[in-house]
Scaffold this motif. Structure first.
Motif, PDB file in Angstrom:
ATOM      1  N   ASN A 238       5.689  14.762  42.747  1.00 44.66           N
ATOM      2  CA  ASN A 238       5.215  16.717  41.753  1.00 44.66           C
ATOM      3  C   ASN A 238       4.170  16.571  42.217  1.00 44.66           C
ATOM      4  O   ASN A 238       2.632  16.208  42.382  1.00 44.66           O
TER       5      ASN A 238
ATOM      6  N   PHE B  74      -1.327   9.035  43.159  1.00 41.59           N
ATOM      7  CA  PHE B  74      -1.317   9.342  43.811  1.00 41.59           C
ATOM      8  C   PHE B  74      -2.526   9.531  44.742  1.00 41.59           C
ATOM      9  O   PHE B  74      -3.549   8.705  44.284  1.00 41.59           O
TER      10      PHE B  74
ATOM     11  N   ASP C 182      10.963  13.490  45.513  1.00 37.00           N
ATOM     12  CA  ASP C 182       9.958  12.575  44.658  1.00 37.00           C
ATOM     13  C   ASP C 182       8.476  12.676  43.993  1.00 37.00           C
ATOM     14  O   ASP C 182       8.007  12.731  43.130  1.00 37.00           O
TER      15      ASP C 182
ATOM     16  N   THR D 157       6.128   3.477  32.622  1.00 33.88           N
ATOM     17  CA  THR D 157       6.146   3.964  33.879  1.00 33.88           C
ATOM     18  C   THR D 157       4.725   4.226  34.208  1.00 33.88           C
ATOM     19  O   THR D 157       3.922   4.155  33.380  1.00 33.88           O
TER      20      THR D 157
ATOM     21  N   ASN E 283       0.978   6.038  32.368  1.00 38.88           N
ATOM     22  CA  ASN E 283       1.907   7.286  32.307  1.00 38.88           C
ATOM     23  C   ASN E 283       2.215   7.265  30.816  1.00 38.88           C
ATOM     24  O   ASN E 283       2.176   7.460  29.532  1.00 38.88           O
TER      25      ASN E 283
ATOM     26  N   PHE F 256       2.515   6.454  37.208  1.00 41.67           N
ATOM     27  CA  PHE F 256       2.104   7.697  38.099  1.00 41.67           C
ATOM     28  C   PHE F 256       1.076   6.976  39.295  1.00 41.67           C
ATOM     29  O   PHE F 256      -0.366   6.992  38.786  1.00 41.67           O
TER      30      PHE F 256
ATOM     31  N   SER G 149       2.109  13.704  42.850  1.00 37.06           N
ATOM     32  CA  SER G 149       1.688  11.688  42.602  1.00 37.06           C
ATOM     33  C   SER G 149       3.948  11.429  42.201  1.00 37.06           C
ATOM     34  O   SER G 149       4.580  12.141  42.507  1.00 37.06           O
ATOM     35  N   VAL G 150       3.584  10.013  42.169  1.00 39.56           N
ATOM     36  CA  VAL G 150       5.490   9.102  42.582  1.00 39.56           C
ATOM     37  C   VAL G 150       4.994   8.975  41.626  1.00 39.56           C
ATOM     38  O   VAL G 150       4.135   7.963  40.929  1.00 39.56           O
ATOM     39  N   THR G 151       6.075   8.985  40.301  1.00 38.20           N
ATOM     40  CA  THR G 151       6.361   8.009  38.820  1.00 38.20           C
ATOM     41  C   THR G 151       7.076   6.823  39.754  1.00 38.20           C
ATOM     42  O   THR G 151       8.354   6.595  40.638  1.00 38.20           O
TER      43      THR G 151
ATOM     44  N   ASN H 236       1.497  18.038  39.648  1.00 37.71           N
ATOM     45  CA  ASN H 236       0.603  15.770  38.993  1.00 37.71           C
ATOM     46  C   ASN H 236      -0.564  15.379  40.069  1.00 37.71           C
ATOM     47  O   ASN H 236       0.880  14.300  40.100  1.00 37.71           O
TER      48      ASN H 236
END
Length: 214
Positions: free
Chosen positions: A55, A121, A53, A117, A113, A119, A61-63, A58
């Motif tokens: 990313n 990180f 999960d 959402t 986002n 994100f 990061s976790v969304t 990016n």
């Protein structure tokens, strides 16, 4: 759920001469502003994520999405509590810093986002996240949390009356009345904030707000 019509009827009873489309527009704006000023709408979000999960393209990061039941009518606005693996970690809005130090293990960064959402990180391993997410209605919303109507109707209607009376050039423009109504709104907002700070139970509660922007 309280509807926009519920609020409209309260205002139209006293001001039937006010155009309904303008009242509707200002009502939604007033409700959004009240939520922004008081942070009364919140949801505990628990998110478990795996290594897949994260990313890596990016900022590692976790969304996280707004809870499904809220997605059609609300958008995230701020954060009022954050833990990683049940441990409190400093959380910083990414756009408020010039250079996010992704090697600093003592803090995380977040960004917005979309309406649904955000994100967070950086992460290098799987884990869990808890967030006290603050949200507000979308401009397209036609239904609102019942407590806004039941407990904060006076604040909302005072805000709308202020907005209406403050419209220079309109037949209903009234600077004196606008001044009175904005004072009412501020007083009601102050009462709502006080209720929030004692968590409705006369108990002191520290608040550490993390807002998108500002």
């Amino acid at each position: 759920m309280a509807t926009l019509r519920d609020f409209e009827l309260v205002l139209l009873t006293d001001f039937p001469q006010w155009p309904l489309p303008i009242i509707q527009r200002e009502l939604v704006s007033a409700i959004q502003e009240f939520c922004e000023d008081t942070w009364i709408l919140s949801s505990d979000v628990h998110h478990i994520f795996t290594l897949e999960d994260i990313n890596t393209e990016n900022f590692n990061s976790v969304t996280i999405a707004l809870p499904e039941g809220l997605r059609d009518s609300y958008s995230p606005f701020a954060i009022n509590g954050f833990k990683v693996n049940n441990q409190s970690v400093d959380l910083v809005y990414a756009q408020n810093v010039n250079n996010c130090d992704v090697n600093d293990s003592t803090r995380k960064y977040f960004n917005f986002n979309s309406d649904n959402t955000l994100f967070i990180f950086p992460f290098v391993s799987p884990g869990s996240i808890w967030i006290k997410l603050i949200y507000k209605p979308l401009r397209s919303s036609m239904e609102f949390d019942d407590k806004i109507y039941e407990h904060y109707l006076d604040a909302i209607t005072a805000n709308v009356r202020y907005r209406m009376y403050d419209m220079v050039g309109k037949p209903w423009y009234n600077a004196v009345a606008a001044s009175i109504e904005i004072k009412k709104y501020r007083a009601e907002t102050s009462k709502a904030k006080k209720r929030m700070t004692v968590d409705y139970q006369k108990k002191s509660k520290a608040i550490k707000w993390r807002e998108f922007g500002g």
